[in-house]
Design an enzyme around this catalytic site. Sequence first.
Site, PDB file in Angstrom:
ATOM      1  N   SER A   6      39.531  49.208  39.196  1.00 31.37           N
ATOM      2  CA  SER A   6      38.908  48.142  38.408  1.00 31.37           C
ATOM      3  C   SER A   6      37.536  47.824  38.974  1.00 31.37           C
ATOM      4  O   SER A   6      37.414  47.266  40.073  1.00 31.37           O
ATOM      5  CB  SER A   6      39.773  46.876  38.426  1.00 31.37           C
ATOM      6  N   HIS A  29      38.693  51.501  35.379  1.00 28.63           N
ATOM      7  CA  HIS A  29      39.214  50.425  34.538  1.00 28.63           C
ATOM      8  C   HIS A  29      38.090  49.413  34.305  1.00 28.63           C
ATOM      9  O   HIS A  29      37.518  48.877  35.250  1.00 28.63           O
ATOM     10  CB  HIS A  29      40.400  49.769  35.252  1.00 28.63           C
ATOM     11  N   ASP A  31      37.026  45.935  32.676  1.00 29.60           N
ATOM     12  CA  ASP A  31      37.507  44.659  32.143  1.00 29.60           C
ATOM     13  C   ASP A  31      36.420  44.004  31.302  1.00 29.60           C
ATOM     14  O   ASP A  31      35.429  43.517  31.838  1.00 29.60           O
ATOM     15  CB  ASP A  31      37.877  43.730  33.307  1.00 29.60           C
ATOM     16  N   MET A  33      35.475  40.931  29.269  1.00 30.64           N
ATOM     17  CA  MET A  33      35.891  39.532  29.068  1.00 30.64           C
ATOM     18  C   MET A  33      34.826  38.800  28.255  1.00 30.64           C
ATOM     19  O   MET A  33      33.631  39.004  28.480  1.00 30.64           O
ATOM     20  CB  MET A  33      36.054  38.841  30.425  1.00 30.64           C
ATOM     21  N   HIS A  62      39.834  47.608  29.046  1.00 28.79           N
ATOM     22  CA  HIS A  62      40.792  46.515  28.862  1.00 28.79           C
ATOM     23  C   HIS A  62      40.031  45.346  28.239  1.00 28.79           C
ATOM     24  O   HIS A  62      39.250  44.682  28.913  1.00 28.79           O
ATOM     25  CB  HIS A  62      41.363  46.160  30.244  1.00 28.79           C
ATOM     26  N   MET A  64      39.665  41.758  26.962  1.00 29.68           N
ATOM     27  CA  MET A  64      40.196  40.395  26.992  1.00 29.68           C
ATOM     28  C   MET A  64      39.252  39.580  26.132  1.00 29.68           C
ATOM     29  O   MET A  64      38.327  38.917  26.631  1.00 29.68           O
ATOM     30  CB  MET A  64      40.247  39.883  28.440  1.00 29.68           C
ATOM     31  N   MET A 133      50.348  42.676  32.422  1.00 35.12           N
ATOM     32  CA  MET A 133      49.539  41.865  33.342  1.00 35.12           C
ATOM     33  C   MET A 133      50.445  41.279  34.426  1.00 35.12           C
ATOM     34  O   MET A 133      51.457  40.632  34.123  1.00 35.12           O
ATOM     35  CB  MET A 133      48.839  40.725  32.605  1.00 35.12           C
ATOM     36  N   ASP A 169      48.475  45.629  35.917  1.00 31.11           N
ATOM     37  CA  ASP A 169      47.131  45.161  36.282  1.00 31.11           C
ATOM     38  C   ASP A 169      47.192  43.779  36.912  1.00 31.11           C
ATOM     39  O   ASP A 169      47.643  42.825  36.272  1.00 31.11           O
ATOM     40  CB  ASP A 169      46.289  45.131  34.987  1.00 31.11           C
ATOM     41  N   GLY A 171      46.495  42.103  41.193  1.00 30.44           N
ATOM     42  CA  GLY A 171      47.082  41.833  42.507  1.00 30.44           C
ATOM     43  C   GLY A 171      47.832  42.999  43.119  1.00 30.44           C
ATOM     44  O   GLY A 171      48.694  42.793  43.975  1.00 30.44           O
TER      45      GLY A 171
HETATM   46  C1  DX5 Z   1      42.117  40.669  35.698  1.00 34.00           C
HETATM   47  C2  DX5 Z   1      41.655  42.061  35.416  1.00 34.00           C
HETATM   48  C3  DX5 Z   1      42.011  43.049  36.453  1.00 34.00           C
HETATM   49  C4  DX5 Z   1      41.397  42.803  37.806  1.00 34.00           C
HETATM   50  C5  DX5 Z   1      42.276  43.435  38.840  1.00 34.00           C
HETATM   51  O1  DX5 Z   1      41.958  39.891  34.575  1.00 34.00           O
HETATM   52  O2  DX5 Z   1      42.202  42.519  34.185  1.00 34.00           O
HETATM   53  O3  DX5 Z   1      41.729  44.381  36.019  1.00 34.00           O
HETATM   54  O4  DX5 Z   1      40.108  43.311  37.937  1.00 34.00           O
HETATM   55  O5  DX5 Z   1      41.766  43.123  40.091  1.00 34.00           O
HETATM   56  P1  DX5 Z   1      42.707  42.907  41.345  1.00 34.00           P
HETATM   57  O6  DX5 Z   1      43.277  44.253  41.696  1.00 34.00           O
HETATM   58  O7  DX5 Z   1      41.777  42.377  42.375  1.00 34.00           O
HETATM   59  O8  DX5 Z   1      43.753  41.924  40.942  1.00 34.00           O
HETATM   60 ZN    ZN Z   2      42.103  44.696  33.647  1.00 33.78          ZN
END
Ligand code: DX5
Ligand code: ZN
Length: 210
Positions: A6, A29, A31, A33, A62, A64, A133, A169, A171
């Site tokens: 990510s 990956h 993200d 947003m 991904h 969001m 998630m 995805d 943590g």
């Molecule tokens: C959170 C994202 C993840 C995030 C994961 O909303 O969708 O892809 O970047 O990052 P870590 O691995 O630090 O949780």
């Molecule tokens: Zn993500």
Amino acid sequence: MQIAASILSADFMDLKHSLAQVAGVDFLHIDVMDGHFVPNLTFGPCVLQNLSQHTNTPLDIHFMADNPFFAIELFKDLNPAYMTIHLESTPHLHKLVHHIKNLGFKAGVSLNPATPLSGLEYIIADVDLVLFMSVNPGFGGQKFLPLVLDKIAHFKQKFPTYSGKIEVDGGINADNAPLLASVGANLLVVGSFLFGHKNPILALQELKKV
Ligand code: DX5
Ligand code: ZN
């Protein structure tokens, strides 16, 4: 195990270096947003167009976003491997999954931690990837929610013939990756654990082995 790095946790002042640190990863990956569906904003198509010119690693986008149709249109020139939209973000999931597939990409559906599996019932046969998630989306570096382990196990029972990707995805680190593998996940998104590691290459090798 396949790993998607990510880039939300990458060094934005030195993205070339960040990409080099995770060379060998299966996917990047991305993200996306919009500041509405989640309380954060990330990258636009200009930054990503630039990034995609410096890597051969397939992109896993991904979304969001409250308006996934708009987001798909905005990012389709990146030619990603996967485009994943949130089940909660649209009343027209079937239409959008098929729109993504008609554009020539693999289509994913993502579920927030509290979203039940039942919403997948009439679309599962058409999707190439389900993204679970394991944090509430919006930020990197959050704590893994173990409820996802049970959820994936239930998913496997409920949809035994599903053969697409099971992506998780949020943590994810070397401690919980083996647990995710044991319930059937086959693609892990890793951000802060990878980019925050003193040796990302070793971290990646360790994760791929699970
Ligand atoms: C959170 C994202 C993840 C995030 C994961 O909303 O969708 O892809 O970047 O990052 P870590 O691995 O630090 O949780
Ligand atoms: Zn993500």
